[in-house]
Design an enzyme around this catalytic site. Structure first.
Site, PDB file in Angstrom:
ATOM      1  N   THR A 198     -22.028  20.886 -18.271  1.00 16.68           N
ATOM      2  CA  THR A 198     -23.213  21.606 -17.684  1.00 16.68           C
ATOM      3  C   THR A 198     -24.454  22.182 -18.269  1.00 16.68           C
ATOM      4  O   THR A 198     -23.825  22.905 -19.284  1.00 16.68           O
ATOM      5  CB  THR A 198     -22.447  22.564 -16.646  1.00 16.68           C
ATOM      6  OG1 THR A 198     -24.159  23.575 -16.021  1.00 16.68           O
ATOM      7  CG2 THR A 198     -21.461  22.968 -17.062  1.00 16.68           C
ATOM      8  N   ASP A 199     -25.611  22.508 -17.944  1.00 12.67           N
ATOM      9  CA  ASP A 199     -26.440  23.639 -18.395  1.00 12.67           C
ATOM     10  C   ASP A 199     -25.439  25.232 -18.173  1.00 12.67           C
ATOM     11  O   ASP A 199     -26.250  25.492 -19.538  1.00 12.67           O
ATOM     12  CB  ASP A 199     -27.779  23.344 -18.195  1.00 12.67           C
ATOM     13  CG  ASP A 199     -27.564  23.058 -16.537  1.00 12.67           C
ATOM     14  OD1 ASP A 199     -26.787  23.933 -15.736  1.00 12.67           O
ATOM     15  OD2 ASP A 199     -28.732  23.307 -15.939  1.00 12.67           O
ATOM     16  N   GLU A 200     -25.400  25.188 -17.497  1.00 13.68           N
ATOM     17  CA  GLU A 200     -24.617  26.560 -17.445  1.00 13.68           C
ATOM     18  C   GLU A 200     -23.798  27.089 -18.778  1.00 13.68           C
ATOM     19  O   GLU A 200     -23.333  28.060 -19.137  1.00 13.68           O
ATOM     20  CB  GLU A 200     -23.893  27.253 -16.534  1.00 13.68           C
ATOM     21  CG  GLU A 200     -25.011  26.574 -15.520  1.00 13.68           C
ATOM     22  CD  GLU A 200     -23.916  26.951 -13.612  1.00 13.68           C
ATOM     23  OE1 GLU A 200     -23.718  28.420 -14.203  1.00 13.68           O
ATOM     24  OE2 GLU A 200     -24.462  26.624 -12.702  1.00 13.68           O
ATOM     25  N   TYR A 250     -17.058  30.618 -14.383  1.00 12.10           N
ATOM     26  CA  TYR A 250     -17.315  29.342 -14.194  1.00 12.10           C
ATOM     27  C   TYR A 250     -17.558  28.268 -15.596  1.00 12.10           C
ATOM     28  O   TYR A 250     -17.384  27.382 -15.942  1.00 12.10           O
ATOM     29  CB  TYR A 250     -18.185  28.649 -12.988  1.00 12.10           C
ATOM     30  CG  TYR A 250     -18.465  27.218 -13.062  1.00 12.10           C
ATOM     31  CD1 TYR A 250     -18.161  26.291 -13.084  1.00 12.10           C
ATOM     32  CD2 TYR A 250     -19.989  26.763 -13.370  1.00 12.10           C
ATOM     33  CE1 TYR A 250     -18.689  25.001 -13.411  1.00 12.10           C
ATOM     34  CE2 TYR A 250     -20.903  25.796 -13.379  1.00 12.10           C
ATOM     35  CZ  TYR A 250     -19.714  24.626 -13.032  1.00 12.10           C
ATOM     36  OH  TYR A 250     -20.303  23.258 -13.588  1.00 12.10           O
ATOM     37  N   LYS A 274     -16.045  25.984 -18.116  1.00  8.65           N
ATOM     38  CA  LYS A 274     -16.898  25.017 -17.949  1.00  8.65           C
ATOM     39  C   LYS A 274     -16.530  24.777 -19.751  1.00  8.65           C
ATOM     40  O   LYS A 274     -16.979  23.910 -20.891  1.00  8.65           O
ATOM     41  CB  LYS A 274     -17.795  24.239 -17.427  1.00  8.65           C
ATOM     42  CG  LYS A 274     -17.646  24.456 -16.422  1.00  8.65           C
ATOM     43  CD  LYS A 274     -17.045  22.935 -16.103  1.00  8.65           C
ATOM     44  CE  LYS A 274     -17.830  21.362 -16.051  1.00  8.65           C
ATOM     45  NZ  LYS A 274     -16.462  20.535 -15.445  1.00  8.65           N
TER      46      LYS A 274
HETATM   47  P1  NAD Z   1     -17.533  19.308  -6.186  1.00  8.50           P
HETATM   48  O1  NAD Z   1     -16.176  20.288  -6.254  1.00  8.50           O
HETATM   49  O2  NAD Z   1     -18.425  18.661  -5.293  1.00  8.50           O
HETATM   50  O3  NAD Z   1     -16.378  17.998  -6.298  1.00  8.50           O
HETATM   51  C1  NAD Z   1     -15.143  18.162  -7.504  1.00  8.50           C
HETATM   52  C2  NAD Z   1     -14.335  17.362  -7.072  1.00  8.50           C
HETATM   53  O4  NAD Z   1     -12.932  17.867  -7.662  1.00  8.50           O
HETATM   54  C3  NAD Z   1     -13.078  17.666  -5.728  1.00  8.50           C
HETATM   55  O5  NAD Z   1     -12.896  16.250  -4.907  1.00  8.50           O
HETATM   56  C4  NAD Z   1     -12.281  18.246  -5.669  1.00  8.50           C
HETATM   57  O6  NAD Z   1     -10.944  17.619  -5.243  1.00  8.50           O
HETATM   58  C5  NAD Z   1     -11.648  17.839  -7.341  1.00  8.50           C
HETATM   59  N1  NAD Z   1     -10.420  18.524  -8.049  1.00  8.50           N
HETATM   60  C6  NAD Z   1     -10.793  20.190  -7.421  1.00  8.50           C
HETATM   61  N2  NAD Z   1      -9.918  20.760  -8.348  1.00  8.50           N
HETATM   62  C7  NAD Z   1      -8.728  19.449  -9.079  1.00  8.50           C
HETATM   63  C8  NAD Z   1      -7.715  18.885 -10.012  1.00  8.50           C
HETATM   64  N3  NAD Z   1      -6.922  20.356  -9.759  1.00  8.50           N
HETATM   65  N4  NAD Z   1      -7.060  18.239  -9.822  1.00  8.50           N
HETATM   66  C9  NAD Z   1      -7.766  17.258  -8.875  1.00  8.50           C
HETATM   67  N5  NAD Z   1      -8.930  16.901  -8.727  1.00  8.50           N
HETATM   68  C10 NAD Z   1      -9.538  18.172  -8.012  1.00  8.50           C
HETATM   69  O7  NAD Z   1     -18.080  18.698  -8.151  1.00  8.50           O
HETATM   70  P2  NAD Z   1     -19.646  18.478  -8.246  1.00  8.50           P
HETATM   71  O8  NAD Z   1     -20.234  18.681  -8.129  1.00  8.50           O
HETATM   72  O9  NAD Z   1     -19.079  16.804  -7.756  1.00  8.50           O
HETATM   73  O10 NAD Z   1     -19.370  18.519  -9.687  1.00  8.50           O
HETATM   74  C11 NAD Z   1     -18.377  17.409 -10.410  1.00  8.50           C
HETATM   75  C12 NAD Z   1     -19.022  17.771 -11.835  1.00  8.50           C
HETATM   76  O11 NAD Z   1     -20.025  18.408 -12.613  1.00  8.50           O
HETATM   77  C13 NAD Z   1     -17.703  18.602 -12.485  1.00  8.50           C
HETATM   78  O12 NAD Z   1     -17.357  19.573 -13.506  1.00  8.50           O
HETATM   79  C14 NAD Z   1     -19.444  19.894 -11.948  1.00  8.50           C
HETATM   80  O13 NAD Z   1     -18.804  21.302 -13.161  1.00  8.50           O
HETATM   81  C15 NAD Z   1     -20.131  19.368 -13.282  1.00  8.50           C
HETATM   82  N6  NAD Z   1     -21.172  19.758 -12.741  1.00  8.50           N
HETATM   83  C16 NAD Z   1     -22.153  19.199 -11.456  1.00  8.50           C
HETATM   84  C17 NAD Z   1     -23.276  19.982 -11.331  1.00  8.50           C
HETATM   85  C18 NAD Z   1     -24.197  20.365 -10.243  1.00  8.50           C
HETATM   86  O14 NAD Z   1     -25.222  20.368  -9.646  1.00  8.50           O
HETATM   87  N7  NAD Z   1     -22.801  19.608  -8.639  1.00  8.50           N
HETATM   88  C19 NAD Z   1     -23.868  20.734 -13.311  1.00  8.50           C
HETATM   89  C20 NAD Z   1     -23.447  20.674 -13.269  1.00  8.50           C
HETATM   90  C21 NAD Z   1     -22.268  20.010 -13.810  1.00  8.50           C
END
Ligand code: NAD
Length: 329
Positions: free
Chosen positions: A128-130, A152, A156
């Site tokens: 993530t950008d964070e 968080y 990451k």
């Molecule tokens: P989300 O919270 O919608 O989905 C996370 C998924 O991971 C869920 O389906 C959850 O059940 C599963 N999960 C959580 N813990 C688990 C474990 N221990 N074992 C197996 N599965 C597990 O998240 P998202 O928004 O789809 O983000 C996906 C990725 O992208 C993450 O790594 C997040 O850090 C990164 N990200 C997201 C954003 C954003 O804007 N949403 C921005 C930057 C980075």
């Protein structure tokens, strides 16, 4: 044509499910088989994968990425790993960081160890950008130091550095993406856009943190999916790729656009005390992925936002049951 088998972690979540539906979707032309490994936490939703259930190139395994035995078996049986699974909500990490360290750090290490035992495997780690922390002006490039502020972001950053360390130390084919704020359909209604939209659709008031001056860069999830595919297929091992969306907005400006889209006015906004340690601004420079891999965001923010609002308006049955799982519900 050879078929690549991919283990997608977190594929029942927001971005992971878009990735899976895109690769196995109507065109179904990517030469891939996909197994989703997902624990189905509060954020995981099997309904997100309805469109691909029944596809012969798709399988689903409910399980934890911290379960070393299960992970070893699954990684051994696949050619590549695309790792989305994470605890992803900053507010929850402020309330308690234990699950974040477990899943984001220990879970990632468990996957990396399995990938090492069964190398060669291409391992795409979604970061993530964070991890760069707040930046007042300009944009963070891939070589900038990491200064995560929230629990968080710290977990990451730890997993992102661990993944790169496995490349440096062991030669594992690790590729890291650091993306901006994603938006689109199927996002859990605790995140700002779906939270605001669903709150307004329910006739409530949208909670806006602090002065609303926090700035984020917005990336349509479909653009993000294309970027991840570029990195998986033509990216270079050991490299980090920033993925920006091209639209930078303060939360106040975003709120104004959402109010317009939903035909509401500022009376529908409640200014609430700021989140502890709230980073002011994130911005990533995505020139590297543009020059090297030909990425550019295609989705225009105004139309992408309108389409997203329409999706929540038309899919109450998807989000209404989830509102009870949100911390602020
Ligand atoms: P989300 O919270 O919608 O989905 C996370 C998924 O991971 C869920 O389906 C959850 O059940 C599963 N999960 C959580 N813990 C688990 C474990 N221990 N074992 C197996 N599965 C597990 O998240 P998202 O928004 O789809 O983000 C996906 C990725 O992208 C993450 O790594 C997040 O850090 C990164 N990200 C997201 C954003 C954003 O804007 N949403 C921005 C930057 C980075």
């Amino acid at each position: 044509m050879t078929t690549t088998s991919i283990l997608v972690t977190g594929g029942a979540g927001f971005i992971g499910s878009h990735y899976v539906r895109t690769l196995l979707g109507p065109r179904n032309d990517a030469a891939v088989r996909i197994t989703v490994l997902d624990k189905l936490t509060y954020a995981g939703n099997l309904a997100n994968l309805d469109a691909v259930h029944g596809n012969e190139r798709f399988a689903f395994v409910r399980g934890d990425i911290c379960d070393a035995g299960l992970v070893d078996e699954l990684v051994a049986a696949h050619d590549q790993v695309v790792h989305f699974a994470a605890e992803s909500h900053v507010d929850r990490s402020v309330l308690g960081a234990h699950e974040f360290v477990q899943t984001n750090v220990v879970g990632t290490q468990t996957l990396l160890d399995a990938a090492l035992r069964h190398a060669p495997k291409t391992f795409v780690h979604i970061s993530t950008d964070e991890v760069y922390g707040s930046i007042d002006s300009g944009s963070s490039s891939e070589t900038d130091p990491l200064r995560p502020s929230s629990p968080y972001a710290a977990t990451k950053a730890a997993s992102d550095l661990l993944a790169l360390a496995y490349h440096h130390t062991h030669g594992l084919d690790v590729r890291v993406t650091r993306c901006a704020n994603n938006y689109g359909s199927h996002q859990f209604p605790e995140k700002v856009i779906p939270r605001f939209v669903t709150t307004l659709l329910e006739g409530g008031r949208m909670p806006l943190y602090g002065d609303g001056g926090n700035v984020r860069n917005w990336l349509h999830v479909a653009d993000h999916v294309r970027a991840v595919e570029l990195v998986r297929t033509v990216g270079r091992p050991g490299q980090v790729y920033n993925v920006g969306g091209g639209t930078e907005l303060s939360n106040r400006a975003l709120t104004g656009m959402l109010l317009d889209a939903l035909g509401a006015d500022w009376d529908a906004v409640a200014f609430v005390p700021d989140r502890k340690g709230h980073d002011r601004r994130y911005s990533v420079d995505h020139r590297k992925i543009s020059v090297e891999l030909g990425y550019r965001p295609r989705r225009d923010f105004a139309s992408g936002l309108a389409e997203t609002v329409a999706w929540y308006r038309n899919n109450r049955a998807w989000w209404e049951p989830l509102k009870d799982r949100s911390p602020a519900a």
